[in-house]
Design a protein around this motif. Sequence first.
Motif, PDB file in Angstrom:
ATOM      1  N   GLN A 132       3.368   7.980 -15.741  1.00 20.45           N
ATOM      2  CA  GLN A 132       4.818   7.889 -15.885  1.00 20.45           C
ATOM      3  C   GLN A 132       5.366   6.939 -14.819  1.00 20.45           C
ATOM      4  N   GLN A 133       6.466   6.263 -15.131  1.00 18.35           N
ATOM      5  CA  GLN A 133       7.190   5.497 -14.127  1.00 18.35           C
ATOM      6  C   GLN A 133       8.257   6.408 -13.513  1.00 18.35           C
ATOM      7  N   ILE A 134       8.281   6.483 -12.190  1.00 22.29           N
ATOM      8  CA  ILE A 134       9.271   7.302 -11.499  1.00 22.29           C
ATOM      9  C   ILE A 134       9.985   6.443 -10.457  1.00 22.29           C
ATOM     10  N   ILE A 135      11.055   6.979  -9.909  1.00 20.15           N
ATOM     11  CA  ILE A 135      11.796   6.272  -8.857  1.00 20.15           C
ATOM     12  C   ILE A 135      11.712   7.083  -7.576  1.00 20.15           C
ATOM     13  N   VAL A 136      11.293   6.431  -6.517  1.00 19.32           N
ATOM     14  CA  VAL A 136      11.216   7.072  -5.203  1.00 19.32           C
ATOM     15  C   VAL A 136      12.395   6.606  -4.357  1.00 19.32           C
ATOM     16  N   GLN A 157       6.829  -3.656  -8.366  1.00 16.26           N
ATOM     17  CA  GLN A 157       5.724  -4.567  -8.076  1.00 16.26           C
ATOM     18  C   GLN A 157       5.712  -5.714  -9.072  1.00 16.26           C
ATOM     19  N   SER A 158       5.536  -6.912  -8.557  1.00 16.89           N
ATOM     20  CA  SER A 158       5.460  -8.096  -9.414  1.00 16.89           C
ATOM     21  C   SER A 158       4.279  -7.983 -10.369  1.00 16.89           C
ATOM     22  N   GLY A 159       4.531  -8.266 -11.654  1.00 17.26           N
ATOM     23  CA  GLY A 159       3.471  -8.222 -12.658  1.00 17.26           C
ATOM     24  C   GLY A 159       3.122  -6.831 -13.143  1.00 17.26           C
ATOM     25  N   SER A 160       3.848  -5.822 -12.669  1.00 16.09           N
ATOM     26  CA  SER A 160       3.543  -4.440 -13.057  1.00 16.09           C
ATOM     27  C   SER A 160       4.242  -4.064 -14.353  1.00 16.09           C
ATOM     28  N   SER A 161       3.761  -2.980 -14.957  1.00 18.99           N
ATOM     29  CA  SER A 161       4.407  -2.483 -16.179  1.00 18.99           C
ATOM     30  C   SER A 161       5.801  -1.968 -15.862  1.00 18.99           C
ATOM     31  N   GLY A 162       6.003  -1.470 -14.634  1.00 16.28           N
ATOM     32  CA  GLY A 162       7.328  -1.006 -14.243  1.00 16.28           C
ATOM     33  C   GLY A 162       8.343  -2.132 -14.238  1.00 16.28           C
ATOM     34  N   ALA A 163       7.930  -3.286 -13.698  1.00 16.71           N
ATOM     35  CA  ALA A 163       8.822  -4.452 -13.705  1.00 16.71           C
ATOM     36  C   ALA A 163       9.136  -4.878 -15.134  1.00 16.71           C
ATOM     37  N   GLY A 202      15.791   2.217  -3.686  1.00 16.19           N
ATOM     38  CA  GLY A 202      14.956   2.890  -4.671  1.00 16.19           C
ATOM     39  C   GLY A 202      13.742   2.038  -5.004  1.00 16.19           C
ATOM     40  N   LEU A 203      12.672   2.685  -5.484  1.00 18.30           N
ATOM     41  CA  LEU A 203      11.444   1.980  -5.839  1.00 18.30           C
ATOM     42  C   LEU A 203      10.900   2.543  -7.137  1.00 18.30           C
ATOM     43  N   LEU A 204      10.830   1.692  -8.169  1.00 17.20           N
ATOM     44  CA  LEU A 204      10.232   2.098  -9.436  1.00 17.20           C
ATOM     45  C   LEU A 204       8.722   1.933  -9.308  1.00 17.20           C
ATOM     46  N   ILE A 205       7.992   2.992  -9.568  1.00 19.39           N
ATOM     47  CA  ILE A 205       6.575   3.009  -9.211  1.00 19.39           C
ATOM     48  C   ILE A 205       5.805   3.958 -10.136  1.00 19.39           C
ATOM     49  N   ASP A 206       4.509   3.723 -10.277  1.00 17.53           N
ATOM     50  CA  ASP A 206       3.648   4.610 -11.071  1.00 17.53           C
ATOM     51  C   ASP A 206       3.576   5.986 -10.406  1.00 17.53           C
ATOM     52  N   ALA A 210       2.615   7.090  -6.541  1.00 20.96           N
ATOM     53  CA  ALA A 210       3.624   7.718  -5.674  1.00 20.96           C
ATOM     54  C   ALA A 210       3.214   9.118  -5.235  1.00 20.96           C
ATOM     55  N   ASN A 211       2.741   9.934  -6.178  1.00 20.35           N
ATOM     56  CA  ASN A 211       2.383  11.316  -5.844  1.00 20.35           C
ATOM     57  C   ASN A 211       1.273  11.373  -4.799  1.00 20.35           C
ATOM     58  N   TYR A 212       0.266  10.512  -4.964  1.00 17.70           N
ATOM     59  CA  TYR A 212      -0.853  10.507  -4.022  1.00 17.70           C
ATOM     60  C   TYR A 212      -0.424   9.927  -2.678  1.00 17.70           C
ATOM     61  N   TYR A 213       0.296   8.804  -2.729  1.00 19.44           N
ATOM     62  CA  TYR A 213       0.696   8.096  -1.511  1.00 19.44           C
ATOM     63  C   TYR A 213       1.600   8.967  -0.641  1.00 19.44           C
TER      64      TYR A 213
END
Length: 273
Positions: A132-136, A157-163, A202-206, A210-213
């Motif tokens: 899922q894409q989430i926002i931190v 992230q540049s080139g990411s599915s979130g972008a 905010g940061l859109l991220i996998d 995010a959960n692990y980091y």
Amino acid sequence: MKKELKLFLVMALGLLIIPVLGGCGNSKKTTRAEPSSWETIQKNKKVVIGLDDSFVPMGFREKNGQLAGYDIDLARAVFRQYGIKVDFQTIDWSMNVTELRNQTIDLIWNGLTITDERQKALTLSEPYLTNQQIIVVKKSSGITKLADLKNKSVGAQSGSSGAQDIDDHPQILKNRIKNHDPILYDSFNNAFIDLNANRIQGLLIDSVYANYYIKHMSNSSDYRIIKSNMPSEQFAVGIKKGNTEVKQKIDQGINQLRADGELKRINQKWFGK
């Protein structure tokens, strides 16, 4: 005198031509054979996988510099069945398809999300993980929902599915945020630095990242996770377009790991029950 000068010039030009021709011959010798064919991979007993080595927990470097991660374990387990060694090569993630086409890598295996664009450019394995894409955000920012991101700076992230999702679903995030465009980063590590410094809010991220980091950060309680309402995603292995035999071998390998319980063990190692 003119005759001697003419002879000298001919000889000099000949000396110049010889090394040029020699250089042409050497360039042919360094041309790589088709690297991503199953026949070549089997013959060399080696496969080169491209990855972003800061994408925890899929593939990242530990403090000692060694590569670790879910995709690292999974790729090795798949190719171990065929007696093939896996070499990992760090790449610019925004250039992953180009790296594959240029034959510097054989596969892209690092939390690669299935998208319409990638399906056109690549042959993809069967999906092996849902994301899922989430926002931190920082709790101190007071942001608790999507609406609070109005006119705020948001990273991806540049080139990411979130972008890509930001552009594909503008009503969710793009139309809200400052300048209607995210700030792009080459890695999530750099994005977190700016988030902590309040250069972005905010940061859109996998979610897998995010959960692990955040879990492994000393200040993990400083962060809040907000649902992005972006569509769920599936991860797959990126293979050179049309190379169906490599796809079949990877799919068969993952299915075998699923059948003998090894896939479950890898899942539990990195994501728990």
